[in-house]
Design an enzyme around this catalytic site. Structure first.
Site, PDB file in Angstrom:
ATOM      1  N   PRO A  11       4.167  52.551 -13.312  1.00 47.93           N
ATOM      2  CA  PRO A  11       4.103  53.889 -12.696  1.00 47.93           C
ATOM      3  C   PRO A  11       2.936  54.044 -11.729  1.00 47.93           C
ATOM      4  CG  PRO A  11       3.801  54.026 -15.107  1.00 47.93           C
ATOM      5  CD  PRO A  11       3.960  52.568 -14.766  1.00 47.93           C
ATOM      6  N   GLY A  12       1.851  53.286 -11.915  1.00 49.12           N
ATOM      7  CA  GLY A  12       0.704  53.341 -11.002  1.00 49.12           C
ATOM      8  C   GLY A  12       1.088  52.811  -9.634  1.00 49.12           C
ATOM      9  N   ASP A  70       3.936  41.683  -6.673  1.00 44.64           N
ATOM     10  CA  ASP A  70       3.200  41.011  -7.739  1.00 44.64           C
ATOM     11  C   ASP A  70       1.744  40.978  -7.323  1.00 44.64           C
ATOM     12  OD1 ASP A  70       3.672  39.746 -10.378  1.00 44.64           O
ATOM     13  OD2 ASP A  70       2.532  38.117  -9.460  1.00 44.64           O
TER      14      ASP A  70
HETATM   15  O1  LIG Z   1      -4.242  48.446  -7.394  1.00 44.99           O
HETATM   16  C1  LIG Z   1      -4.543  47.956  -8.498  1.00 44.99           C
HETATM   17  N1  LIG Z   1      -5.553  48.466  -9.230  1.00 44.99           N
HETATM   18  C2  LIG Z   1      -5.881  48.001 -10.432  1.00 44.99           C
HETATM   19  N2  LIG Z   1      -5.233  47.005 -11.048  1.00 44.99           N
HETATM   20  C3  LIG Z   1      -4.212  46.442 -10.343  1.00 44.99           C
HETATM   21  C4  LIG Z   1      -3.831  46.878  -9.064  1.00 44.99           C
HETATM   22  N3  LIG Z   1      -2.797  46.138  -8.639  1.00 44.99           N
HETATM   23  C5  LIG Z   1      -2.532  45.275  -9.610  1.00 44.99           C
HETATM   24  N4  LIG Z   1      -3.386  45.468 -10.650  1.00 44.99           N
HETATM   25  C6  LIG Z   1      -3.390  44.777 -11.945  1.00 44.99           C
HETATM   26  C7  LIG Z   1      -2.615  45.588 -12.959  1.00 44.99           C
HETATM   27  C8  LIG Z   1      -1.896  44.547 -13.756  1.00 44.99           C
HETATM   28  O2  LIG Z   1      -2.779  44.072 -14.758  1.00 44.99           O
HETATM   29  C9  LIG Z   1      -1.681  43.421 -12.747  1.00 44.99           C
HETATM   30  C10 LIG Z   1      -0.355  43.552 -12.027  1.00 44.99           C
HETATM   31  O3  LIG Z   1       0.633  42.795 -12.698  1.00 44.99           O
HETATM   32  P1  LIG Z   1       2.141  42.822 -12.141  1.00 44.99           P
HETATM   33  O4  LIG Z   1       2.952  41.891 -12.941  1.00 44.99           O
HETATM   34  O5  LIG Z   1       2.121  42.656 -10.660  1.00 44.99           O
HETATM   35  O6  LIG Z   1       2.583  44.319 -12.384  1.00 44.99           O
HETATM   36  P2  LIG Z   1       3.079  45.045 -13.711  1.00 44.99           P
HETATM   37  O7  LIG Z   1       3.472  44.032 -14.748  1.00 44.99           O
HETATM   38  O8  LIG Z   1       2.084  46.036 -14.097  1.00 44.99           O
HETATM   39  O9  LIG Z   1       4.386  45.803 -13.220  1.00 44.99           O
HETATM   40  P3  LIG Z   1       5.717  45.127 -12.547  1.00 44.99           P
HETATM   41  O10 LIG Z   1       5.648  43.637 -12.792  1.00 44.99           O
HETATM   42  O11 LIG Z   1       6.868  45.776 -13.223  1.00 44.99           O
HETATM   43  O12 LIG Z   1       5.653  45.459 -11.084  1.00 44.99           O
HETATM   44  O13 LIG Z   1      -2.725  43.538 -11.798  1.00 44.99           O
HETATM   45 MG   LIG Z   2       4.601  42.394 -14.265  1.00 37.39          MG
END
Ligand SMILES: O=c1nc[nH]c2c1ncn2[C@H]1C[C@H](O)[C@@H](COP(=O)(O)OP(=O)(O)OP(=O)(O)O)O1
Ligand SMILES: [Mg+2]
Length: 204
Positions: A11-12, A70
């Site tokens: 959601p972020g 990612d």
């Molecule tokens: O702007 C950001 N500000 C703070 N932390 C962040 C940011 N951008 C990525 N991050 C961190 C969050 C998570 O620990 C990892 C992303 O992991 P990532 O697999 O790409 O995303 P996710 O699993 O949270 O959601 P999804 O895979 O469904 O897109 O890096």
């Molecule tokens: Mg992920």
């Protein structure tokens, strides 16, 4: 209506994409709007590979243009960790607080000048019948010794921006979305996205 589907359950991230796209008249949808789609395994060995996996898996399932993100945190003193494992650094299910605690404890004896780090974001745009397009963006900073700020998500409270003098979690969303790794990557996709949306591929 112009629409972009983002292959994310975070959601972020969704909020940031919405913030960047809505002034341009583009609506976003995320995997939270498609609860029946199968889980995308992040089995790639780079951010780019994982962004492509997310975008192409969902694009194939929906037969629509889909963007995958990612991203993660690269800390020099940890040899680049947590890197592509940022979301699951302290184990599954993923938990931002535990991930931050693990990073801080690993950096306990690392002095300020050696706490340099960067956020990295790979974006992939999968369009049915076309070659997938990827771009990346970074944002440089330093890891603090404790959390500061309540905005943003993930590692934002410990990511300090020396030129601004605040953590990413102390920025407003307007401020973050001008300088973040995600915003920097998205800028490189702008022309491609505009021409696809103008052609009407994703009008609903
Ligand atoms: O702007 C950001 N500000 C703070 N932390 C962040 C940011 N951008 C990525 N991050 C961190 C969050 C998570 O620990 C990892 C992303 O992991 P990532 O697999 O790409 O995303 P996710 O699993 O949270 O959601 P999804 O895979 O469904 O897109 O890096
Ligand atoms: Mg992920």
């Amino acid at each position: 209506m112009k629409e972009v589907i983002i292959a994310t359950k975070n959601p972020g991230k969704a909020k940031e994409f919405e913030h960047i796209f809505s002034p341009r008249g583009i609506t976003i949808r995320t995997l939270l709007d498609f609860p029946d789609l199968p889980e995308v395994e992040e089995t790639g060995s780079t951010f780019e590979e994982n962004a492509i996996l997310k975008a192409e898996t969902v694009s194939r399932a929906l037969n629509k243009m889909v963007m995958g993100d990612d991203s993660g945190l690269i800390i020099d003193a940890l040899g680049g960790r947590p890197g592509i494992y940022s979301a699951r650094y302290a184990g599954e299910p993923k938990n931002d607080e535990n991930n931050i605690d693990k990073v801080l404890s690993e950096l306990t004896h690392v002095p300020k000048e050696k706490r340099t780090a960067r956020f990295y974001c790979a974006l992939a745009l999968a369009v049915p019948g076309q070659e997938t397009f990827t771009v990346s963006g970074t944002c440089e900073g330093e890891i603090l010794e404790e959390k500061r700020g309540k905005n943003g998500f993930g590692y934002d409270p410990i990511f300090f921006l020396p030129e601004i003098g605040r953590t990413m979690a102390e920025l407003t969303s307007d401020e973050k979305n001008k300088i973040s790794h995600r915003a920097n990557a998205l800028k490189k996709l702008d022309a491609e996205l505009d021409s696809l949306l103008e052609r009407g591929d994703n009008h609903v």
